[in-house]
Scaffold this motif. Structure first.
Motif, PDB file in Angstrom:
ATOM      1  N   LEU A   8     -36.203  -0.479  -5.919  1.00 24.12           N
ATOM      2  CA  LEU A   8     -37.247   0.006  -5.008  1.00 24.12           C
ATOM      3  C   LEU A   8     -37.800   1.358  -5.452  1.00 24.12           C
ATOM      4  O   LEU A   8     -39.002   1.610  -5.334  1.00 24.12           O
ATOM      5  CB  LEU A   8     -36.705   0.079  -3.581  1.00 24.12           C
ATOM      6  CG  LEU A   8     -36.427  -1.280  -2.930  1.00 24.12           C
ATOM      7  CD1 LEU A   8     -35.746  -1.088  -1.583  1.00 24.12           C
ATOM      8  CD2 LEU A   8     -37.703  -2.079  -2.784  1.00 24.12           C
ATOM      9  N   VAL A   9     -36.931   2.208  -5.961  1.00 23.92           N
ATOM     10  CA  VAL A   9     -37.398   3.502  -6.484  1.00 23.92           C
ATOM     11  C   VAL A   9     -38.335   3.281  -7.666  1.00 23.92           C
ATOM     12  O   VAL A   9     -39.401   3.911  -7.766  1.00 23.92           O
ATOM     13  CB  VAL A   9     -36.198   4.395  -6.884  1.00 23.92           C
ATOM     14  CG1 VAL A   9     -36.649   5.590  -7.717  1.00 23.92           C
ATOM     15  CG2 VAL A   9     -35.445   4.860  -5.649  1.00 23.92           C
ATOM     16  N   THR A  12     -41.623   2.060  -6.420  1.00 23.67           N
ATOM     17  CA  THR A  12     -42.346   3.182  -5.806  1.00 23.67           C
ATOM     18  C   THR A  12     -42.969   4.067  -6.880  1.00 23.67           C
ATOM     19  O   THR A  12     -44.125   4.492  -6.753  1.00 23.67           O
ATOM     20  CB  THR A  12     -41.402   3.998  -4.914  1.00 23.67           C
ATOM     21  OG1 THR A  12     -40.867   3.137  -3.899  1.00 23.67           O
ATOM     22  CG2 THR A  12     -42.114   5.170  -4.268  1.00 23.67           C
ATOM     23  N   THR A  14     -43.933   3.111  -9.739  1.00 20.63           N
ATOM     24  CA  THR A  14     -45.085   2.375 -10.259  1.00 20.63           C
ATOM     25  C   THR A  14     -46.331   2.691  -9.432  1.00 20.63           C
ATOM     26  O   THR A  14     -47.409   2.955  -9.973  1.00 20.63           O
ATOM     27  CB  THR A  14     -44.811   0.860 -10.247  1.00 20.63           C
ATOM     28  OG1 THR A  14     -43.659   0.588 -11.029  1.00 20.63           O
ATOM     29  CG2 THR A  14     -45.987   0.083 -10.783  1.00 20.63           C
ATOM     30  N   GLY A  15     -46.181   2.665  -8.130  1.00 18.43           N
ATOM     31  CA  GLY A  15     -47.303   2.988  -7.245  1.00 18.43           C
ATOM     32  C   GLY A  15     -47.784   4.411  -7.421  1.00 18.43           C
ATOM     33  O   GLY A  15     -49.001   4.687  -7.405  1.00 18.43           O
ATOM     34  N   VAL A  16     -46.853   5.324  -7.623  1.00 16.40           N
ATOM     35  CA  VAL A  16     -47.212   6.731  -7.844  1.00 16.40           C
ATOM     36  C   VAL A  16     -48.000   6.875  -9.143  1.00 16.40           C
ATOM     37  O   VAL A  16     -49.019   7.576  -9.193  1.00 16.40           O
ATOM     38  CB  VAL A  16     -45.951   7.625  -7.851  1.00 16.40           C
ATOM     39  CG1 VAL A  16     -46.274   9.031  -8.333  1.00 16.40           C
ATOM     40  CG2 VAL A  16     -45.324   7.654  -6.465  1.00 16.40           C
TER      41      VAL A  16
END
Length: 75
Positions: A8-9, A12, A14-16
């Motif tokens: 999940l980190v 996340t 990736t989205g950042v």
């Protein structure tokens, strides 16, 4: 479980990367391409290389997330 949290980190992150680096660079590429007159090849190439580099990061991160979530490594 730690391996799911790691996945999940990574997702996340990736989205950042997309929000902080790829989208602004895509908008810059669009601005350069749509500018009046001749294409500024130096600026376009610089932005394209930056987009490609961050694109590799944004591609590798979710792959690592899948690996972390499916192989259940000891973290």
């Amino acid at each position: 479980t730690p391996f799911l949290a790691a996945g999940l980190v990574l997702l996340t992150l990736t989205g950042v990367v997309w929000g902080a680096r790829l989208v602004p660079t895509q908008l810059e590429l669009l601005r350069i391409a749509e500018a009046a007159g001749a294409l500024d090849r130096v600026s376009f190439r610089s932005a394209l290389i930056r987009w490609s580099s961050w694109g590799v990061v944004a591609t590798v991160l979710p792959i690592l997330a899948v690996v972390a979530m499916t192989t259940k490594p000891t973290l």
